[in-house]
Design a protein around this motif. Structure first.
Motif, short mmCIF file in Angstrom:
data_model
loop_
_atom_site.label_atom_id
_atom_site.label_comp_id
_atom_site.label_asym_id
_atom_site.label_seq_id
_atom_site.Cartn_x
_atom_site.Cartn_y
_atom_site.Cartn_z
N GLY A 241 0.24 -1.52 0.12
CA GLY A 241 -0.24 -0.12 -0.45
C GLY A 241 0.64 1.67 0.38
O GLY A 241 0.38 2.04 0.19
N ARG A 242 2.00 1.26 -0.54
CA ARG A 242 3.06 2.35 0.02
C ARG A 242 3.09 3.45 -1.29
O ARG A 242 2.99 4.08 -1.55
N LEU A 243 2.90 2.02 -2.85
CA LEU A 243 1.64 3.39 -4.00
C LEU A 243 0.78 3.13 -3.95
O LEU A 243 -0.17 2.63 -4.04
N ALA A 244 0.33 4.17 -3.48
CA ALA A 244 -1.29 5.62 -3.91
C ALA A 244 -1.46 4.44 -5.64
O ALA A 244 -0.82 4.85 -6.27
N TRP A 245 -2.48 4.41 -5.37
CA TRP A 245 -3.39 4.06 -6.25
C TRP A 245 -5.10 5.03 -7.02
O TRP A 245 -5.25 5.05 -5.88
N PRO A 246 -5.15 5.38 -8.16
CA PRO A 246 -5.89 6.51 -8.68
C PRO A 246 -7.35 5.36 -8.10
O PRO A 246 -7.49 4.26 -8.75
#
Length: 205
Positions: A187-192
């Motif tokens: 979850g460290r990489l945000a997703w639209p």
């Protein structure tokens, strides 16, 4: 106008041909075989047609010249080529320029990564993991072939040093792939998200 834009022959395969002829005169068939034996067909797109086209272009430019025509057994006659003095100078200039000046390159993977978000977190992880697996296999193959060439003693390390570069590049990409996959999964990489906006990847599942 840059040196590269004025160069009579700019096809990278021409660089490979000139490099081989720096070692010894050769005919195109032997050049293709040597490139494949050394694994250099990963760096240069080698086909019979493209190789002969480049040889003709180099000859027209005055960078190489026919040395002799040979026949082995019942095989067709083959023309052996060698450097001209001009070709040797241009080859050295070309190599020097390419090493000194970084240039923008546009690999397909980079363009696809620009739109990684379109795959969704799960799709991105699956695609990146598959690429990583294929890259590991390719990395091991390059290492194995490079080791075999060096152990054979037929070719000095300097003549296949590009394989070491290829190994480092694959290692770097593999490390990046593993890092991005971990960032998506934790979850460290945000997703639209179409409804709530940007969310953590772990929360979008």
């Amino acid at each position: 106008m840059s040196e590269s834009s004025r160069r009579k022959v700019s096809n990278p395969l021409g660089l490979a041909v000139l490099g081989l002829l720096l070692e010894s005169p050769a005919h195109p068939h032997a050049m293709a075989a040597t490139l494949r034996e050394r694994g250099m067909d990963r760096a240069f797109k080698v086909t019979t047609g493209s190789l002969y086209d480049v040889v003709r272009a180099l000859e027209r430019a005055g960078w190489i010249e026919a040395r002799e025509t040979v026949r082995v057994g019942a095989r067709p006659e083959r023309t052996v080529y060698q450097h001209t003095a001009l070709g040797r100078r241009e080859f050295v200039r070309w190599v020097d320029e390419l090493i000194r000046r970084p240039a923008d390159e546009y690999p397909r993977f980079l363009s696809a990564v620009s739109y990684l978000g379109a795959l969704g977190p799960d799709g991105a992880v699956a695609a990146l993991r598959e690429r990583a697996g294929r890259l590991r296999a390719s990395l091991e193959e390059v290492r194995r072939e490079h080791r075999a060439v060096l152990e054979s003693g037929a070719v000095p390390r300097l003549f296949v040093v590009e394989a070491e570069y290829a190994v480092r590049m694959r290692e770097a990409e593999l490390g990046w792939l593993e890092e991005i996959v971990a960032d998506i999964e934790t979850g460290r990489l945000a997703w639209p998200d179409a409804v709530s906006g940007w969310v953590r990847a772990a929360e979008s599942r």
